[in-house]
Design an enzyme around this catalytic site. Structure first.
Site, PDB file in Angstrom:
ATOM      1  N   PHE A 104      55.940  31.205  85.117  1.00  0.00           N
ATOM      2  CA  PHE A 104      54.374  30.627  85.731  1.00  0.00           C
ATOM      3  C   PHE A 104      53.943  29.935  84.484  1.00  0.00           C
ATOM      4  CE2 PHE A 104      56.062  34.182  88.538  1.00  0.00           C
ATOM      5  CZ  PHE A 104      55.426  34.095  89.234  1.00  0.00           C
ATOM      6  N   GLU A 105      53.314  28.905  84.943  1.00  0.00           N
ATOM      7  CA  GLU A 105      52.366  28.276  83.539  1.00  0.00           C
ATOM      8  C   GLU A 105      51.295  28.964  82.639  1.00  0.00           C
ATOM      9  OE1 GLU A 105      50.754  24.698  84.755  1.00  0.00           O
ATOM     10  OE2 GLU A 105      50.770  25.887  86.623  1.00  0.00           O
ATOM     11  N   ASN A 106      50.952  29.814  83.137  1.00  0.00           N
ATOM     12  CA  ASN A 106      50.252  30.823  82.223  1.00  0.00           C
ATOM     13  C   ASN A 106      51.240  31.721  80.870  1.00  0.00           C
ATOM     14  OD1 ASN A 106      51.675  32.544  84.042  1.00  0.00           O
ATOM     15  ND2 ASN A 106      49.745  33.771  84.178  1.00  0.00           N
TER      16      ASN A 106
END
Lengths: 306, 268, 306, 268
Positions: free
Chosen positions: D60-62
């Site tokens: 996930f890009e977070n």
């Protein structure tokens, strides 16, 4: 789930190293240095290696003195406790046991070279090293003008080691590793590498890794093999496990001041010992006991719940 | 507070290293961010914190940030005790980014050779007329600190073979060949503030950037300093005597170097 | 030791913000967004701000709708739960309540802009965004050839926000902050900024921070002020404290679909409430209770001893 | 194992979204590193893990990396439960570096508009002849995934206004104007593998890189797909019918979307 990557250290070194390859080691600086893996590389007689590391401690000196190394890409090669690395000096100054090429970096420029390798770019940029003769090596450094501001920067060539070896406190069988303490350039060295070998103090269930996902340092997809090697970083320290064996560093310096003595050192500490358990026995239990930590300082839990 | 020891016939109850530590500590201002090495710089940082700079912070290039002394002495920055109750442990890149961003007020560097413009060599010594060379360990973080810290403090043994007209290799740039050489070379700030030696303290002319003798340590003469310097060292018209470490300062230094490993006040 | 940096949020905003400044917010992406600080900025009527953030959530939409913003530098502006940010759309499409300039990034290029700002270089480099119209903005992106390999890269202009506001779980009075969970671009946003304001769920003794130095995220020397603001990130989540209030996001989307309704929303949720305690009272205790975490998952301690 | 539902008069006991999830899951191979978004891509990843790809990992890009489903459902990737028992939580830069280094096998992206070469627009829609424009949220990580993942999977509602001859803005590049455009543009790898729509699956010709209809979903005709596509969509000579989700697949999808938020199998 994924198959286990656990294997004996000698097999891991046999499978993952080959003559002429580039190898990053000692990437956490003074601590967590994978000495056991380095000794196994020497025992297996690997040749023409390129070693990559920031302040590369006596493990580089040992590999160089064993004749395993053709090239060093580093910011500092010596003995962190006593200063000079005598095998390194003999190799550079006299070609003993063989001549080596040295590509000089600073710590930051080496960190940036590995960070660029980790990020998949061909170079990184810095404003350090202007005016230092280190920057004159055009194979590693090139001046570059910022296209937005016109300011001068230095491009640093990216490095992607064929193999990075890290020693960690604990990991699971798939290579998910917890690491705590100061990490130097270790994460970028692992992420830049084509393959990673973990040597570890402990192998733990994945559940333990998942209990603290911020402590996870190396994710499994970077890792090719895991070797369980307690005390695998002696004489360097492992945070949470054992201290830095300063005496060993000083003894090593004494023992390697001349080439003949150095050869005796290799016989005693590397070739005369088949593996790390034998090394630990030779070191003797009382010495290990003195290095064990005696003042625990446990972290206070935080909540990753929902 | 302290009895100045300013001539050679007073019993010297401190070592030159202890004097250097005390002098270096005085260069640290309160609240500053200091790139700390090991040995004398570390002692200077700890001394400053216990005296006039209680809120100074120390950075170690392996990734440690400390606001307090470690609970026990250590010989390398990678000893576990240097991490115990540290303020932050991280990776080197973050520490170096703070340095490059200009947040580090002061850094310490040593060297095997220095020249009149404060350029340092820790890489390789070639002596004119001699065939071979001596390979030194290299820069480590020294070149980065010399390039990027707001101020640089150099600590070295004062020997003629180390204080040279010209270094054979510039590892950590000082002021190059003087004047505004740093700007011309591409450096964005910094430069040596002082060279604290075993004999005195050198500072740099604000225009020419050449080193001059600013103070001599108690018991040392200007002539001795000049005789141990490999170039015609300029001397301040107001050369002073370095203030000796006070009792209280010595007590702190010895608390942090109980074996005398670094300052030699007791045989280790 | 150092003097305390703790001050009330309204005073911190008064001291640290000014018309026309650049401001990084919402840098951990969907969680940990400093809504309380943003609302105080709106109440104080700041103008002509430049907002910087990756996927910038409805806090950007709220600041834009309040007329506080002249420029947005971001990869995504909307409502993470429901999609569109209606205030943002009205500002861009119709100049309501004022027109704004948008400098489009991707998430990675914004991360690199802040990383370069944090590292003190004037640009970063990437191999992303080739072929994307985003890269056509020459003020932000310029093509660059690797001086070692000749490969094409894109330079990304560095960003150094005048102020970065972060919400954290806990910090001491000097601004040493623990942060756990996923952090997005928060550390680089703080290190790039000229000044940092922390809003925090808890203020703790420095001893607690030192008990786990790997958990320390922001070191004190980056921080100008600390404001204690429990629930300061609602309606976004705070790891270890409370969940994401999805309903609030959906209600916000409904309430801001047209300009008149949006103005009522500001009256109800920003201008009608002097501070966060009043906001929480208006939100009502039962709703907060529903957001509290009910399934703890505590980390397992590690040893930083000697 | 499953009764194929291939004509319109069979009772449809799954939604188009459920079919899309099942089709997307089949594109994930075991052991792969998948850049996971929210909604249908997340469900596809979780379904793949429960069926044929148990050791796939999700990014996930977070800054989250997961090897297991979160212990509870969530609506945004920043919900605390998405971090509970994650394999690693870190910063975005590290996740994106893995992507740029070429380690991510598959990424998912959606868009408001797509064209015949798989270029996506999530930034701004201008309609010819119309004055204004519609501002969309922007790229997020979409452009990075489209540029840098080994393979790209696009998931979109199949509507004529979205499937356009030319997108008004290329946010996430597909194959540009076809052929080896990506290489010429400076891209180092990747490109769309398939577009999974509410009506069928488009794939891309290996030479021209133009999209063609590869399969139609049960109950949909080729003519309907063409009528809902804004260009003259090529059709495979061997167009097949997309395999409907099996009972077991539907059970997993519904377990992870119990309210039907994303697949609409039940009114949320």
């Amino acid at each position: 789930m994924s198959a286990s990557k656990i294997m004996p250290l000698d097999l891991a070194i046999r499978q993952l190293t080959s003559d002429g390859m580039s190898l990053a080691l000692g990437t956490a600086l003074e601590g967590m240095i994978p000495f056991a893996a380095g000794h196994e590389i020497i025992r297996q007689g690997k040749k023409d290696l390129t070693l990559i590391g920031p302040i590369s401690d006596i493990l580089f000196d040992q590999l160089i003195g064993a004749g395993s190394v053709a090239r060093v890409i580093a910011a500092w090669v010596g003995n962190v406790t006593s200063g000079a690395g005598y095998n390194f000096r003999r190799a550079v100054e006299q070609g003993q046991p063989r001549s080596i090429e040295v590509l000089d970096h600073s710590n930051y420029s080496l960190a940036l070279a590995l960070a660029a390798g980790a990020a998949g770019t061909e170079f990184g940029v810095t404003r350090s090293l202007f005016g230092s003769d280190i920057s004159l090596n055009q194979d590693i450094f090139r001046e570059m003008i910022c296209p937005f501001t016109g300011e001068r920067h230095l491009a640093v060539r990216a490095r992607r080691p064929a193999l990075t070896i890290l020693h960690v406190q604990r990991c699971d069988s798939r290579g998910n590793a917890h690491f705590w303490g100061s990490s130097g350039v270790s994460l970028d060295a692992a992420a830049a590498a084509d393959r990673v070998l973990l040597t570890t103090e402990e192998i733990v269930p994945t559940e333990l890794i998942r209990s603290d996902p911020n402590r996870t340092f190396i994710p499994e997809f970077l890792v090719s093999a895991v070797a369980l090697v307690p005390w695998g970083a002696h004489p360097s320290s492992v945070y949470g496990f054992y201290g830095h064996d300063d005496d060993y560093y000083i003894e090593y310096a004494q023992a390697t001041k001349d080439r003949a003595a150095a050869q005796a050192w290799y016989r005693e500490w590397v070739f005369g010992l088949p593996d790390r358990p034998a090394y630990l026995q030779h070191l003797d239990a009382a010495r290990l006991d003195r290095l064990r930590l005696t003042h625990p300082a446990l972290t206070i839990p935080v909540d990753f719940g929902y | 507070m302290d009895a100045l020891i300013s001539s050679a016939n007073v019993v010297v109850d401190y070592t030159p290293q202890e004097l250097m530590v005390a002098a270096a500590a005085r260069e640290i201002a309160d609240g500053e961010l200091v790139f700390v090495g090991m040995r004398l710089p570390l002692l200077a940082f700890l001394l400053a914190k216990r005296t006039h700079a209680p809120s100074a912070l120390g950075l170690f290039e392996n990734g440690v940030i400390r606001d307090t002394a470690a609970p026990h002495g250590f010989m390398t920055m990678g000893d576990p005790v240097n991490l115990t109750y540290a303020l932050k442990c991280t990776e080197m890149k973050e520490i170096m980014a703070y340095l490059q961003r200009g947040r580090v007020n002061l850094g310490f560097v040593g060297g095997a050779e220095i020249d009149r413009f404060g350029n340092l060599n820790t890489s390789m010594i070639r002596r004119p007329g001699e065939d071979g060379f001596v390979r030194l360990p290299g820069s480590g973080g020294g070149a980065d600190i010399a390039c990027l810290a707001q101020r640089l403090l150099i600590i070295m043994a004062h020997e003629k073979r180390r204080f040279k007209e010209k270094v054979s290799y510039i590892t950590s740039p000082g002021y190059g060949d003087g004047g505004d050489w740093r700007t011309g070379a591409g450096l964005i700030r910094g430069g040596p503030k002082a060279v604290i030696t075993t004999m005195g303290i050198l500072r740099f002319d604000l225009e020419t950037r050449e080193a001059f003798l600013s103070s001599i340590h108690p018991g040392v003469t200007v002539e001795e300093v000049k005789a141990n310097t490999g170039w015609d060292l300029k001397v301040s018209t107001e050369v002073s005597v370095t203030r000796a470490p006070a009792e209280a300062e010595l007590a702190v230094i010895r608390e942090y170097d109980p074996q005398g490993h670094w300052t030699g006040w007791r045989k280790p």
